[in-house]
Design an enzyme around this catalytic site. Structure first.
Site, PDB file in Angstrom:
ATOM      1  N   ARG A  73       0.845  -1.192   0.000  1.00  0.00           N
ATOM      2  CA  ARG A  73       0.000   0.000   0.000  1.00  0.00           C
ATOM      3  C   ARG A  73       0.883   1.246   0.000  1.00  0.00           C
ATOM      4  O   ARG A  73       1.930   1.276   0.652  1.00  0.00           O
ATOM      5  CB  ARG A  73      -0.912   0.022   1.242  1.00  0.00           C
ATOM      6  CG  ARG A  73      -2.115  -0.902   1.145  1.00  0.00           C
ATOM      7  CD  ARG A  73      -3.103  -0.454   0.068  1.00  0.00           C
ATOM      8  NE  ARG A  73      -4.231  -1.360  -0.100  1.00  0.00           N
ATOM      9  CZ  ARG A  73      -4.333  -2.301  -1.035  1.00  0.00           C
ATOM     10  NH1 ARG A  73      -3.352  -2.488  -1.895  1.00  0.00           N
ATOM     11  NH2 ARG A  73      -5.419  -3.043  -1.136  1.00  0.00           N
ATOM     12  N   HIS A  99      -0.483   0.158  -9.938  1.00  0.00           N
ATOM     13  CA  HIS A  99      -1.233  -0.749  -9.041  1.00  0.00           C
ATOM     14  C   HIS A  99      -1.767  -1.965  -9.828  1.00  0.00           C
ATOM     15  O   HIS A  99      -2.981  -2.190  -9.909  1.00  0.00           O
ATOM     16  CB  HIS A  99      -2.390  -0.006  -8.366  1.00  0.00           C
ATOM     17  CG  HIS A  99      -2.864  -0.694  -7.118  1.00  0.00           C
ATOM     18  ND1 HIS A  99      -3.335  -0.041  -6.020  1.00  0.00           N
ATOM     19  CD2 HIS A  99      -2.917  -2.017  -6.798  1.00  0.00           C
ATOM     20  CE1 HIS A  99      -3.668  -0.905  -5.081  1.00  0.00           C
ATOM     21  NE2 HIS A  99      -3.424  -2.133  -5.535  1.00  0.00           N
TER      22      HIS A  99
HETATM   23  P1  NDP Z   1      -2.118 -11.056   5.070  1.00  0.00           P
HETATM   24  O1  NDP Z   1      -3.057 -10.441   6.036  1.00  0.00           O
HETATM   25  O2  NDP Z   1      -2.382 -12.429   4.566  1.00  0.00           O
HETATM   26  O3  NDP Z   1      -0.631 -11.112   5.721  1.00  0.00           O
HETATM   27  C1  NDP Z   1      -0.137 -10.162   6.560  1.00  0.00           C
HETATM   28  C2  NDP Z   1       1.306 -10.546   6.989  1.00  0.00           C
HETATM   29  O4  NDP Z   1       1.924  -9.382   7.547  1.00  0.00           O
HETATM   30  C3  NDP Z   1       1.331 -11.620   8.047  1.00  0.00           C
HETATM   31  O5  NDP Z   1       2.459 -12.451   7.881  1.00  0.00           O
HETATM   32  C4  NDP Z   1       1.482 -10.817   9.352  1.00  0.00           C
HETATM   33  O6  NDP Z   1       2.156 -11.508  10.410  1.00  0.00           O
HETATM   34  C5  NDP Z   1       2.347  -9.670   8.878  1.00  0.00           C
HETATM   35  N1  NDP Z   1       2.176  -8.481   9.723  1.00  0.00           N
HETATM   36  C6  NDP Z   1       1.053  -7.761   9.943  1.00  0.00           C
HETATM   37  N2  NDP Z   1       1.296  -6.729  10.766  1.00  0.00           N
HETATM   38  C7  NDP Z   1       2.615  -6.806  11.083  1.00  0.00           C
HETATM   39  C8  NDP Z   1       3.481  -6.014  11.897  1.00  0.00           C
HETATM   40  N3  NDP Z   1       3.037  -4.950  12.560  1.00  0.00           N
HETATM   41  N4  NDP Z   1       4.781  -6.384  11.972  1.00  0.00           N
HETATM   42  C9  NDP Z   1       5.242  -7.483  11.304  1.00  0.00           C
HETATM   43  N5  NDP Z   1       4.466  -8.254  10.519  1.00  0.00           N
HETATM   44  C10 NDP Z   1       3.175  -7.926  10.409  1.00  0.00           C
HETATM   45  O7  NDP Z   1      -1.955 -10.017   3.858  1.00  0.00           O
HETATM   46  P2  NDP Z   1      -1.981 -10.359   2.288  1.00  0.00           P
HETATM   47  O8  NDP Z   1      -0.815 -11.228   1.996  1.00  0.00           O
HETATM   48  O9  NDP Z   1      -3.329 -10.791   1.859  1.00  0.00           O
HETATM   49  O10 NDP Z   1      -1.751  -8.880   1.657  1.00  0.00           O
HETATM   50  C11 NDP Z   1      -0.492  -8.241   1.721  1.00  0.00           C
HETATM   51  C12 NDP Z   1      -0.550  -6.823   1.153  1.00  0.00           C
HETATM   52  O11 NDP Z   1      -0.695  -6.863  -0.279  1.00  0.00           O
HETATM   53  C13 NDP Z   1      -1.693  -5.956   1.648  1.00  0.00           C
HETATM   54  O12 NDP Z   1      -1.186  -4.664   1.970  1.00  0.00           O
HETATM   55  C14 NDP Z   1      -2.609  -5.821   0.439  1.00  0.00           C
HETATM   56  O13 NDP Z   1      -3.341  -4.630   0.494  1.00  0.00           O
HETATM   57  C15 NDP Z   1      -1.585  -5.826  -0.692  1.00  0.00           C
HETATM   58  N6  NDP Z   1      -2.103  -6.135  -2.029  1.00  0.00           N
HETATM   59  C16 NDP Z   1      -1.547  -5.481  -3.118  1.00  0.00           C
HETATM   60  C17 NDP Z   1      -1.963  -5.769  -4.408  1.00  0.00           C
HETATM   61  C18 NDP Z   1      -1.363  -5.087  -5.591  1.00  0.00           C
HETATM   62  O14 NDP Z   1      -1.808  -5.319  -6.727  1.00  0.00           O
HETATM   63  N7  NDP Z   1      -0.358  -4.265  -5.439  1.00  0.00           N
HETATM   64  C19 NDP Z   1      -2.996  -6.800  -4.658  1.00  0.00           C
HETATM   65  C20 NDP Z   1      -3.476  -7.448  -3.475  1.00  0.00           C
HETATM   66  C21 NDP Z   1      -3.042  -7.128  -2.197  1.00  0.00           C
HETATM   67  P3  NDP Z   1       1.526 -12.833  11.100  1.00  0.00           P
HETATM   68  O15 NDP Z   1       1.596 -13.908  10.033  1.00  0.00           O
HETATM   69  O16 NDP Z   1       2.434 -13.117  12.221  1.00  0.00           O
HETATM   70  O17 NDP Z   1       0.119 -12.477  11.492  1.00  0.00           O
END
Ligand code: NDP
Length: 309
Positions: free
Chosen positions: A224, A272
């Site tokens: 993002r 994007h």
């Molecule tokens: P998920 O919710 O599946 O995964 C989140 C991961 O981030 C988890 O491993 C989590 O840890 C970790 N995490 C969350 N908060 C923290 C923190 N404060 N410190 C360290 N680690 C943290 O997300 P997705 O994989 O579904 O999505 C990832 C991103 O991709 C999102 O921002 C989404 O908006 C973006 N996106 C972008 C697209 C594009 O075309 N550019 C398309 C689709 C999505 P834990 O496993 O321990 O909970």
């Protein structure tokens, strides 16, 4: 019992078609067409007007049209008892992994540099590292981060990841929690951001974080725009601490015409497009959740509201 689609500025035609194919009996309204708010119990949303959902007394579920849910969770007036769901989709994950792999190969094998050299008829080979010698750090090992990490490992890269909780994954070193962030960054010659956008991760890609990356590191932001402090990135690129950046997401999209990223020689801008949700592939999971809601069964892919992802 009605289904409401709210996606201002985004044509919902393909969603309506896919939903009707999957569930012909579904009573669908597309916001802002005339509809009875009391009838609506399920909403499919992308960047809804803030405060909209508080006017729907019987709303039970808000489903995001994509993997990101920050466009829903950031609404301060979201009704408390409504469940939020996200898209979890293998195709979305694979597309993200392949996009990141392309960006890394483009950087590592200097394809963009050669394109510039070609324009100047300049024949200048550049030494390159082999994949196994390139250390890639993935911030966020969730659905997209983990698949991306696995695709990079399959292609011979040296991959490690950072998440909130520790992971045990073959061939991927796991770092977790704030105490291990610095050690994770020191290892990251290429940094890929795949964190969700939450109050804890907003502006996480800032000068302090960049300074912990090795000199010459390359930054890829495909999560993002709000994760990145744009002026800090430009400063670190101009100082030569970072060798370049590939950015797919921005604070303001489309990126304004006068934005410095457009013409920055070390920045690759993409619109994007890393990974796009295809309604026909994800509508089955949305309809399944609609049916689960009707049967009062637990929903799939529910977002933990306290965590924000
Ligand atoms: P998920 O919710 O599946 O995964 C989140 C991961 O981030 C988890 O491993 C989590 O840890 C970790 N995490 C969350 N908060 C923290 C923190 N404060 N410190 C360290 N680690 C943290 O997300 P997705 O994989 O579904 O999505 C990832 C991103 O991709 C999102 O921002 C989404 O908006 C973006 N996106 C972008 C697209 C594009 O075309 N550019 C398309 C689709 C999505 P834990 O496993 O321990 O909970």
């Amino acid at each position: 019992m009605s289904f409401l689609i709210v996606s201002p500025g985004k044509d919902p035609k393909n969603w309506v078609e896919a939903l009707k194919n999957q569930h012909p009996g579904l009573n669908i309204y597309v916001y802002p067409e005339d509809h009875d708010k009391e009838e609506v119990d399920f909403a499919l949303a992308w960047k809804h007007p803030r405060g909209l959902f508080k006017n729907y007394p019987n709303l039970k579920v808000i489903a995001s049209m994509g993997a990101g849910v920050d466009h829903i969770t950031s609404d301060p007036e979201l009704p408390e008892n409504v469940k939020i769901t996200k898209v979890v989709d293998e195709i979305l994950e694979e597309d993200m992994g392949n996009f990141v792999l392309s960006l890394i190969l483009d950087h590592q094998r200097d394809l963009s540099v050669y394109q510039r050299q070609q324009a100047e008829k300049n024949w200048s080979p550049i030494n390159y590292k082999r994949n196994k010698d390139v250390k890639v750090g993935i911030l966020g090992l969730g659905h997209l981060g983990l698949t991306t990490a696995k695709i990079l490992v399959k292609n011979g890269f040296n991959v490690h990841g950072f998440s909130k909780t520790p992971k045990d994954i073959d061939n991927i070193e796991s770092f977790s929690g704030e105490n291990e962030l610095e050690a994770f960054l020191e290892e990251s010659e290429i940094l890929v951001n795949l964190l969700p956008l939450t109050p804890q991760t907003e502006k996480i890609l800032n000068k302090g974080l960049f300074q912990n990356l090795p000199k010459g590191a390359y930054v890829i932001n495909v999560a993002r725009g709000e994760h990145l402090v744009e002026l800090d990135l430009i400063e670190m690129l101009d100082q030569g601490h970072l060798s370049g950046a590939a950015l797919d997401v921005f604070w303001q999209e489309p990126l304004p015409e006068d934005h410095p990223f457009w013409e920055h020689p070390k920045v690759l801008v993409t619109p994007h497009i890393a990974s796009v949700t295809h309604p026909r592939y994800v509508v089955p999971q949305i309809v399944e959740n609609y049916e689960r809601m009707m049967e009062e069964e637990p929903l799939k892919n529910v977002v933990e509201r306290e965590k924000g992802y």
